[in-house]
Design a protein around this motif. Structure first.
Motif, mmCIF file in Angstrom:
data_model
loop_
_atom_site.group_PDB
_atom_site.id
_atom_site.type_symbol
_atom_site.label_atom_id
_atom_site.label_comp_id
_atom_site.label_asym_id
_atom_site.label_seq_id
_atom_site.Cartn_x
_atom_site.Cartn_y
_atom_site.Cartn_z
ATOM 1 N N LEU A 1 56.702 43.685 26.889
ATOM 2 C CA LEU A 1 55.984 43.555 27.955
ATOM 3 C C LEU A 1 55.090 42.058 27.763
ATOM 4 N N PHE B 1 47.776 52.219 31.230
ATOM 5 C CA PHE B 1 47.145 50.986 31.119
ATOM 6 C C PHE B 1 45.404 51.157 31.250
ATOM 7 N N THR C 1 43.681 47.816 38.672
ATOM 8 C CA THR C 1 44.475 46.872 38.826
ATOM 9 C C THR C 1 46.037 47.016 38.532
ATOM 10 N N ALA C 2 46.145 48.108 37.530
ATOM 11 C CA ALA C 2 47.449 48.599 37.086
ATOM 12 C C ALA C 2 48.198 49.035 38.061
ATOM 13 N N LEU C 3 47.552 49.864 39.098
ATOM 14 C CA LEU C 3 48.631 50.245 40.048
ATOM 15 C C LEU C 3 48.675 49.137 41.084
ATOM 16 N N ASN C 4 49.752 49.222 41.970
ATOM 17 C CA ASN C 4 49.931 47.940 42.970
ATOM 18 C C ASN C 4 49.025 48.674 44.169
ATOM 19 N N ASP D 1 48.095 42.816 36.633
ATOM 20 C CA ASP D 1 48.425 44.348 35.833
ATOM 21 C C ASP D 1 49.385 44.931 36.615
ATOM 22 N N TYR D 2 49.388 44.993 37.968
ATOM 23 C CA TYR D 2 50.324 46.051 38.404
ATOM 24 C C TYR D 2 51.703 45.664 38.241
ATOM 25 N N ARG E 1 52.739 44.223 35.631
ATOM 26 C CA ARG E 1 53.144 44.587 34.022
ATOM 27 C C ARG E 1 53.601 46.010 34.313
ATOM 28 N N THR E 2 52.775 46.799 35.087
ATOM 29 C CA THR E 2 52.970 48.263 35.078
ATOM 30 C C THR E 2 54.293 48.298 35.765
#
Lengths: 609, 308
Positions: free
Chosen positions: A76, A114, A119-122, B205-206, B208-209
C-alpha cells in the motif's frame, strides 16, 4: 546504546499456540523511499510474527517507520518505495505475489483499520455501499445477501441503528460511529490478519475505550491475528499480548507486554515509558491511585482484586484528600466567568448554537486551571472567549477585573485587554505564519503593542528564545525548518512576549509525540513557576491536565459538570461523567489496566449508559 | 429540497430585473441616433424620423422606455426590431443554432477534457503529462480568433475535410469544426482542473482504503477517484455553458454561423436596445438555470453539501 535487538528470552519466534505456524511471519523486512534519487530507509531489517488470536503492538513515535512497514505488507505504499525481505502470510510469501493475487488477499485475508475514519472512508458513498463493495468483491453473493451481511456486520460492531448507519454517509456519523463502520468494513470478509493503524488516535478517550473493548471482543470471537500500530502506551497496555518497539526504522526491543512494561531493557523503551504522562502520577506520595479512588467514589466492587488491598489503597486516597485544602484566595482573579453562555451566531438558516451554558470559573494569579472535556464539550469555546475572540451571549466574563462580555468586537478596550492575555494554539504548524521568520512572529505582538522596537525589540526576542530554550540563531529560521516541538516553543514564546497575566493554552501538546509532549509540558511548568502567570489549560487529555494544573474543570456538552482542586477531582470524583472519563483513560501497565477495565465495565453497568 | 428550488427560482426575479435594467441603460447610453441606422446613408425626412421615434418610444425618457419594454415583455410581446421583424421570431430563429453549437462544444470539452486530464493526472510527471500541460498552456495563451482562423484554414481550406463556413441550415457536420474551436479554451481548463483534482484525490486516504479492500485499480480510479474529482469540474462546466451561449461572437463570426452572437453583435452596432436586451435576458436566464443545475449536480456528487 546497543544496536542489536533486545529480545526477551521467551520471545523466540517459535510457532507455539497455533497449528501450522503463525498467521504472519515477517523476516528481514526493509522499506526504503526514493527521495531525490536516493534510497532513504524507513524500516530496516524487521523480524516479527503474529499468531492467530494474538495482538502484536508495534510501538514508536512518528517517523519510526511503524506505519510504513505495516503498509508495505499489503503493497500500500506510494510508488517511490522499495520493499525487500520476506513476508509469509499463512505460509505463503506475500511480496512475490502478482498484483491480481495480491488483490485477492487485500480486504479478504488481510484487512486494515485506518487512523482517521473521516478521511479513510470515501465521503461521497454511503457506509453500506462501501461495505457491500468489499463483500461482493471477495464473495460471490447477490446484492441482497451482501446487504444482509453488511447489516449484520454493522450490528456486530454495536452501532446503535445499523439500518440507519447503512444508509448514512460518513460525515453523518460521529467519530466513534465512523470508526465502528470502518471496523465493520474491515471485518466483513473474516480476515485472518487485521492491521490496525492507530485505530483510536483520532477519538475521544471514552470512545477510545469503547473501540478498544470492541476490538478485544472481536478478536476473541473471530480468532484473528492483529497487528496494532500505535504510539499510545495506554492503548498498548490495554490490548497487546506482545510488543515490538520501533525507533528510526529498527525494532529495538520486542517481547511480551508484561516484560516490556515491567522490565524494559532498551534505553529508548525506558525513555518512552517514562515520557508517558501518567494520570495521577504526580506528587511526592507516589501519586493518586485512580482505580482505588474510583472504587471508593462509586462503591463499585472489583472482582479479581484483593479486597483488603483495595481498601488500603482507598484509605491512602482519602488521607491524601484530607491534606488537600483549597487555599483561600484573596487576590483579584485574573479570569472570572460567572454564568457565562457563549453562542455561535446563526448563519443563514443554520440557527444559533449555544456552545457553553452557565459556566462559572475562576482563575487566580499564578494558578493553572485545567479545562478538560471531550470534543464538542465547549472547552475551546471558553478558551477563545477568554481572549475576546468570541462574544459572550450572557453572564459576565472578567479578565483582570474588566468585564469584556459587552465589549464590541475590535473595540479599543478589547485590544488593550489582549495585552494581558497570551494564547498558545493547538497546531503549531498552522498557527505560525509560514512566511515570517520565527523571530518576527515572536516580536510582532510587542511591535504592535508599541512595547519595543529596534534594538530593544531584538533583545527581547533573544530573551524569549532563551526562555523557551531555543538557540538565538533560530530567530531567522522559518517555521517549516523547525520540528513540531520547536514550533510549539515558538508559540509559547509568542504568547509570553507581552508578559501576560493570563495564558490560554488550547491543546498545546496534542499534536506532538509523547516524548516531545513531555519536554514541552516541562518547559511550560518551568516558565509558569518562573514568571508566575496564571493559565487556562484546555485539553482533552486528563493525564496532561493532571500533570500541569492546580485546579480542574470537567466539561460536558457545554456545561462544567464538576470542578475542584486537582486532588479533589482525581481522588474523589463525584460526577458520574468525571468517573467515566477517568475510568476510560488506559493505564500504561497491563495489569493495572485490567483492573481499570473491569471497574469501567462496572461503572457503565450501574449508570446504564 | 422543494423549498430550495422555490427559493432559487424566486432569486431569478431580482437578477432578471437588475440585468435588464443595466443592459437597457447601457444600450440607451450608446452614442449615435438610432434613426440614423434605420434611415441609412440617405437619411429620412424629419416627418418619417419623428414617426419612427414615436413608434419605438425613442422620445420618451429612459425610465418610461424601460417600463414600456418591461410591460411588453410581461405580456410576451417583445416588439419588433427596426426593420419591423418581431424580436421573438429572431430569437426563435437563431437560438437553436447557437444552442446546438454550445452543447456540442460543451460535450467536447467535458469528455475530452476529463479523459485527457485523468490520464495526465495518473501519469503525473511523465512525458504524456508534460506534453498535455504545454499544449494546454498554448491553447489558453493564444487568442481564440487566431486558433479559429488557423483551424479554419488548415482543416476547412487546405485539407478540405469540412466546409470552412457554416450554411444557413447549420447541420451537425458543419458545426463540428466551430464547436471544437469554441470549446478549445475551456477544454484546456477542464483538463487542467481534472488533472489537479485527480492528483490530489489519488493520494487521499480513502483511495488507500479502497486499494486495501482489494479493489482493482480500474475500480479504484473509476469509482473512488473520479467521483470526487468531478466536483470542481462540474462547477466549471455549468458556468461555461452560459459563456458558450453568449460568448460565441468571435467563433460565429469566423465561421459565419447565423447564431446569437452574430445577431447580438449586429443589434449592438445598430443601437437596437429591445433586441439586445431581449437576447441578453434569455442568455441570463440560461446562465442562471445552468448554475442551478450545477448546484443540484454538486449535491449529488458530494452528499456533504446541503441545501441551505
Amino acid at each position: 546504546m546497543t544496536d542489536g535487538v533486545i529480545e526477551n528470552s521467551d520471545n523466540l519466534p517459535t510457532r507455539r499456540g497455533s497449528k501450522g505456524g503463525p498467521v504472519l511471519q515477517v523476516e528481514n523486512l526493509c522499506v526504503d523511499f526514493g527521495v531525490e534519487k536516493e534510497w532513504v530507509p524507513a524500516a530496516i531489517d524487521l523480524n516479527y510474527y503474529v499468531n492467530a488470536g494474538e495482538v502484536l503492538a508495534i510501538v514508536g513515535e512518528s517517523g519510526s517507520g511503524k506505519s510504513a512497514s505495516s503498509m508495505a505488507l499489503l503493497g500500500l505504499l506510494p510508488s517511490n518505495s522499495r520493499v525487500t525481505g520476506n513476508v509469509m502470510l499463512n505460509g505463503k510469501s506475500v511480496l512475490e505475489l502478482s498484483p491480481a493475487k495480491l488483490r485477492q488477499i487485500r480486504g479478504n485475508d488481510v484487512a486494515v483499520i485506518f487512523q482517521e475514519p473521516m478521511t479513510a472512508l470515501n465521503p461521497v458513498y454511503t457506509v453500506g455501499f462501501q461495505i457491500i463493495e468489499t463483500l461482493r468483491l471477495h464473495n460471490e453473493i447477490s446484492p441482497d445477501e451482501a446487504k444482509q451481511r453488511a447489516l449484520k456486520m454493522l450490528e456486530m460492531v454495536e452501532l446503535p441503528d445499523p439500518e440507519k448507519a447503512f444508509k448514512s454517509y460518513p460525515h453523518q456519523l460521529s467519530g466513534g460511529q465512523r470508526q465502528r463502520a470502518m471496523i465493520a468494513q474491515s471485518l466483513s470478509c473474516d480476515p485472518k490478519l487485521l492491521l490496525a493503524d492507530e485505530p483510536t488516535t483520532a477519538l475521544d478517550v471514552t470512545v477510545q475505550a469503547e473501540i478498544l473493548d470492541l476490538i478485544r471482543s472481536l478478536k476473541n470471537k473471530l480468532n484473528s491475528a492483529i497487528v496494532l500500530i500505535t504510539h499510545d502506551m495506554g492503548v498498548v497496555a490495554d490490548l497487546a499480548d506482545r510488543i515490538a518497539v520501533m525507533r528510526q526504522g529498527r525494532i529495538v526491543e520486542s517481547g511480551t507486554a508484561e516484560d516490556i512494561f515491567k522490565n524494559p531493557q532498551h534505553e529508548y523503551t525506558q525513555a518512552l515509558l517514562a515520557a508517558v504522562p501518567h494520570l495521577g502520577g504526580r506528587g511526592e506520595d507516589g501519586g493518586v491511585d485512580i482505580t482505588a479512588a474510583l472504587a471508593a467514589a462509586t462503591h463499585a466492587e472489583i472482582e479479581g482484586v484483593d479486597k483488603t488491598e483495595l481498601e488500603r489503597r482507598e484509605q491512602a486516597v482519602l488521607a491524601g484528600l484530607k491534606s488537600d485544602r483549597d487555599q483561600q484566595h484573596t487576590e483579584q482573579p485574573v479570569l472570572e466567568l460567572s454564568d457565562v453562555a457563549i453562542e455561535y451566531p446563526k448563519q443563514g438558516r443554520v440557527p444559533a448554537f449555544r456552545a457553553v451554558e452557565g459556566a462559572n470559573l475562576v482563575v487566580y494569579p499564578g494558578q493553572v486551571v485545567g479545562l478538560v472535556g471531550e470534543s464538542g464539550s465547549g472547552k475551546t469555546t471558553i478558551g477563545r472567549a477568554a481572549v475576546g475572540l468570541l462574544p459572550v451571549a450572557s453572564g459576565s466574563l472578567k479578565v483582570v477585573g474588566k468585564d469584556i462580555a459587552n465589549l464590541k468586537r475590535n473595540s479599543k478596550e478589547l485590544h488593550e485587554l489582549r495585552r494581558d492575555v497570551g494564547m498558545v494554539f493547538q497546531d503549531p504548524s498552522s498557527s505560525l505564519n509560514p512566511r515570517l521568520p520565527i523571530g518576527e512572529s515572536i516580536g510582532e505582538p510587542m511591535f504592535l503593542a508599541k512595547e519595543a522596537k529596534g534594538a530593544e525589540l531584538q533583545k527581547r526576542i533573544e530573551q524569549l528564545l532563551d526562555q523557551v530554550q531555543l538557540p538565538r540563531a533560530y530567530r531567522n529560521r522559518y517555521p517549516h525548518e523547525l520540528s513540531g516541538g520547536q514550533k510549539q516553543r515558538v508559540g509559547i514564546a509568542r504568547a509570553l512576549s507581552l508578559k501576560p497575566k493570563l495564558m490560554v493554552a488550547d491543546e498545546p501538546t496534542s499534536a506532538l509525540d509523547v516524548s516531545v509532549q513531555a519536554t514541552v509540558l516541562e518547559l511550560f511548568q518551568e516558565l509558569q513557576r518562573e514568571l508566575g502567570f496564571a493559565a487556562l489549560f484546555v485539553t482533552h487529555d486528563l493525564a496532561v491536565v493532571d500533570a500541569v494544573s492546580d485546579h480542574i474543570c470537567v466539561m460536558r456538552r457545554g456545561r462544567i459538570v464538576e470542578q475542584g482542586s486537582r486532588d479533589n477531582i482525581l481522588r474523589n470524583p463525584q460526577d458520574p461523567y468525571t468517573q467515566r472519563l477517568l475510568a476510560a483513560v488506559p493505564l500504561p501497565d497491563p495489569e493495572k489496566q485490567k483492573e481499570r477495565r473491569e471497574l469501567r465495565a462496572k461503572l457503565l453497568a450501574t449508570v446504564g449508559e | 429540497m422543494a423549498w430550495y428550488l422555490v427559493r432559487r427560482f424566486l432569486q431569478l426575479i431580482p437578477v432578471f430585473l437588475g440585468a435588464t435594467l443595466l443592459i437597457y441603460f447601457l444600450v440607451f447610453s450608446l452614442p449615435g441616433d438610432a434613426t440614423a441606422a434605420i434611415c441609412g446613408e440617405k437619411g429620412c425626412t424629419p416627418a418619417v424620423e419623428a414617426s419612427i421615434r414615436a413608434q419605438y418610444n425613442l422620445d420618451e425618457p429612459f425610465w418610461v422606455q424601460y417600463f414600456l419594454y418591461l410591460k411588453g415583455l410581461l405580456t410576451f410581446d417583445l416588439g419588433t426590431n427596426f426593420a419591423g421583424r418581431p424580436i421573438a421570431e429572431i430569437i426563435a430563429n437563431v437560438f437553436p443554432t447557437t444552442a446546438k453549437l454550445a452543447v456540442m462544444a460543451l460535450v467536447f470539452e467535458a469528455v475530452a477534457g476529463v479523459v485527457v486530464g485523468l490520464f495526465a493526472g495518473l501519469k503525473k510527471g511523465k512525458l504524456f503529462d508534460s506534453t498535455v500541460l504545454v499544449v494546454s498552456l498554448v491553447v489558453i495563451a493564444v487568442p481564440i480568433f487566431v486558433l479559429g482562423f488557423l483551424m479554419q484554414f488548415l482543416i476547412g481550406v487546405k485539407l478540405e475535410w469540412t466546409n470552412p463556413t457554416v450554411s444557413g441550415d447549420a447541420t451537425f457536420t458543419e458545426l463540428i469544426l466551430p464547436a471544437l474551436v469554441l470549446g478549445l479554451v475551456s477544454f484546456a481548463y477542464v483538463l487542467r482542473l481534472t488533472r489537479t483534482a485527480v492528483i490530489e484525490n489519488a493520494s487521499a486516504d480513502y483511495v488507500r482504503t479502497a486499494t486495501a479492500k482489494g479493489l482493482s485499480r480500474r475500480r479504484v480510479i473509476g469509482v473512488h477517484v473520479m467521483r470526487n474529482s468531478m466536483i470542481p469540474v462540474a462547477t466549471f462546466l455549468g458556468a461555461d455553458l452560459g459563456a458558450l451561449m453568449g460568448g460565441a461572437i468571435v467563433t460565429e463570426g469566423i465561421f459565419n454561423v447565423n447564431g446569437v452572437g452574430n445577431t447580438l453583435y449586429r443589434a449592438v452596432l445598430n443601437g437596437e436596445a429591445p433586441v439586445v436586451v431581449s437576447i441578453v435576458t434569455v442568455l441570463i436566464l440560461i446562465f442562471c438555470l445552468a448554475n442551478l443545475l450545477v448546484d443540484l449536480l454538486y449535491a449529488w456528487l458530494d452528499p456533504r453539501i446541503r441545501y441551505a
